[in-house]
Scaffold this active site. Structure first.
Site, mmCIF file in Angstrom:
data_model
loop_
_atom_site.group_PDB
_atom_site.id
_atom_site.type_symbol
_atom_site.label_atom_id
_atom_site.label_comp_id
_atom_site.label_asym_id
_atom_site.label_seq_id
_atom_site.Cartn_x
_atom_site.Cartn_y
_atom_site.Cartn_z
ATOM 1 N N ARG A 29 0.833 -1.215 0.000
ATOM 2 C CA ARG A 29 0.000 0.000 0.000
ATOM 3 C C ARG A 29 0.856 1.249 0.000
ATOM 4 O O ARG A 29 0.932 1.977 -0.984
ATOM 5 C CB ARG A 29 -0.941 -0.025 1.212
ATOM 6 C CG ARG A 29 -2.082 0.997 1.153
ATOM 7 C CD ARG A 29 -1.715 2.389 1.631
ATOM 8 N NE ARG A 29 -1.236 2.430 3.016
ATOM 9 C CZ ARG A 29 -0.719 3.524 3.557
ATOM 10 N NH1 ARG A 29 -0.590 4.652 2.853
ATOM 11 N NH2 ARG A 29 -0.278 3.497 4.823
ATOM 12 N N ASP A 30 1.563 1.504 1.077
ATOM 13 C CA ASP A 30 2.355 2.725 1.207
ATOM 14 C C ASP A 30 3.517 2.738 0.217
ATOM 15 O O ASP A 30 3.931 3.794 -0.251
ATOM 16 C CB ASP A 30 2.889 2.827 2.636
ATOM 17 C CG ASP A 30 3.433 4.198 2.973
ATOM 18 O OD1 ASP A 30 3.246 5.127 2.179
ATOM 19 O OD2 ASP A 30 4.063 4.345 4.028
ATOM 20 N N HIS A 224 10.516 6.846 8.477
ATOM 21 C CA HIS A 224 11.135 6.978 7.159
ATOM 22 C C HIS A 224 12.630 7.216 7.359
ATOM 23 O O HIS A 224 13.057 7.706 8.399
ATOM 24 C CB HIS A 224 10.492 8.121 6.375
ATOM 25 C CG HIS A 224 9.120 7.801 5.881
ATOM 26 N ND1 HIS A 224 8.556 8.421 4.799
ATOM 27 C CD2 HIS A 224 8.185 6.917 6.322
ATOM 28 C CE1 HIS A 224 7.336 7.930 4.576
ATOM 29 N NE2 HIS A 224 7.092 7.021 5.503
ATOM 30 N N CYS A 255 5.759 9.455 0.680
ATOM 31 C CA CYS A 255 4.462 10.085 0.936
ATOM 32 C C CYS A 255 4.139 10.987 -0.235
ATOM 33 O O CYS A 255 4.909 11.905 -0.537
ATOM 34 C CB CYS A 255 4.481 10.897 2.235
ATOM 35 S SG CYS A 255 2.910 11.732 2.544
#
Length: 313
Positions: A29-30, A224, A255
Site C-alpha cells: 500500500r504505502d 522513514h 508520501c
C-alpha cells in the site's frame, strides 16, 4: 539480480527489548502508491502472496482513497476480490472517509486504518481539513466500523517534524493521538513522515503519548529513513516497550503529499537488526529478500534496502 546464500547476523541478546515484534508490512500500500507507473494487479497479488509466504503476519493490502488522488491503488476492489488470504495473516486497508468505508465493507474487509495528521499544514494538504476538522471526518468512520465489528488502527503523520511547520510539540502529537484512540481505535501508529526524528525525540513523543493516557502497548512506530535514522529510532522505541513496527519490503514508499519524504524503513533491514538482537519476528529473511529483489526487477530499479543489496546485489 543474482541470488546468493543468506548470511544471518550473529545473535547477541540485550536487556530491555521485547521478546517478539510484530512487523506491520506496508509495502503493498504505502510502497506502491508512490510509484510513478501503475503496477499491474497480478504483480500486486503475487507480491502479497510472497510476503505472506515469508512469514509476515500483517500485510496492509491497499487503500480506498479516491482513485483521482492515488491512481496507483484504483484497483483496490479487484485486488481484494482476487486475493487469496493466507491463514493467520491480516490484510488491513486504509480508509480515508465514509465512502471509503462503504467500499471496504462491500469488499468484506475486517481491519481498517484511518490516516490523521499531527499538524495543521499537513491536515490541509492531505485531508483538505483543519487539524480539528479531521476528527469530525473520522468519527463516523470509526463508529460505523466498530459497530460492524471491524478493528480500526489510527495513523498519525508528521509526529516528529513537519516540512512546513518545523518541529512539532510532543504534546500536540499526544493530543491528536488521544482523540483518535478515544473514538475507539485499537492502535496508534506514530509516523515520522519526513524522516527527521532522532532517538531522543522518539522518547519524548512516546512519553507524551503515554502521559496523555495511551499506553505503549497500543503504540506502533512508522519511520522513514531520510537521514538514515530509522533503525536507531526503532531501537529507541523498542527499548520503551513498543512491539509493533511498520516497515516496507525493499524500502519502497514515501508520501505523495510530502515531497521531502524518502522511503520507509526497509523490512529486510529491520529483520536483520531484530534477528541480530534475538527478537523474534517469524519472518524468513531469505524469502523476504527474494521477494523484494523480485519486486525491484518488476519496478525496473535496484532495491533501496541495504540488506537486499547486500544479499541479492
Amino acid at each position: 539480480m543474482g541470488a546468493r546464500e543468506v548470511g544471518l547476523p550473529a545473535r547477541a541478546r540485550t536487556d530491555g527489548l521485547p521478546e517478539r515484534v510484530t512487523i506491520w508490512e506496508v509495502g503493498a500500500r504505502d510502497g506502491l502508491q508512490n510509484e510513478s507507473a501503475v503496477v499491474p494487479v497480478e504483480v500486486k497479488l503475487e507480491f502479497l502472496d510472497r510476503l505472506a509466504a515469508a512469514g509476515l503476519g500483517v500485510l496492509e493490502a491497499t487503500s480506498f482513497v479516491h482513485p483521482k488522488w492515488v491512481p496507483q491503488l484504483a484497483d483496490a476492489e479487484d485486488l481484494l476480490a482476487r486475493l487469496t488470504r493466507a491463514e493467520g495473516v491480516s490484510y488491513p486497508v486504509l480508509v480515508p472517509n465514509e465512502r471509503g468505508l462503504d467500499r471496504a465493507l462491500a469488499a468484506g474487509v475486517r481491519h481498517i486504518a484511518v490516516f490523521g495528521s499531527a499538524t495543521e499544514s499537513f491536515a490541509k494538504r492531505n485531508l483538505n481539513r483543519t487539524l480539528d476538522e479531521q476528527f469530525a471526518m473520522f468519527e463516523p468512520v470509526v463508529a460505523r466500523a466498530r459497530a460492524e465489528g471491524l478493528d480500526v488502527r489510527a495513523y498519525v503523520s508528521m509526529c516528529f517534524g513537519d516540512q512546513w511547520e518545523g518541529p512539532v510539540p510532543p504534546a500536540q502529537v499526544a493530543a491528536v493521538g488521544r482523540r483518535l484512540m478515544e473514538m475507539g481505535c485499537s492502535q496508534l501508529s506514530l509516523g515520522d513522515t519526513i524522516g527527521v526524528a532522532t532517538p531522543g525525540l522518539v522518547e519524548s513523543v512516546i512519553g507524551a503519548v503515554n502521559a496523555a493516557g495511551v499506553p505503549t502497548s497500543r503504540v506502533a512506530v512508522h519511520f522513514h529513513d531520510t537521514y538514515g535514522q530509522a533503525l536507531s529510532n526503532t531501537l529507541a522505541a523498542l527499548r520503551l516497550g513498543v512491539t509493533t513496527v511498520d516497515s516496507s519490503a525493499g524500502g519502497l514508499g514515501g508520501c505523495p503529499y510530502a515531497e521531502s519524504a524518502t522511503g520507509n524503513l526497509a523490512t529486510e533491514d529491520l529483520v536483520w537488526m531484530l534477528d541480530g538482537l534475538g527478537v523474534e519476528t517469524g519472518v524468513d529473511l531469505d524469502k523476504l529478500a527474494d521477494t523484494s529483489a523480485w519486486m525491484a526487477e518488476r519496478l525496473g530499479r535496484p532495491s533501496p534496502s541495504r540488506v537486499v543489496r547486500a544479499l541479492r546485489g
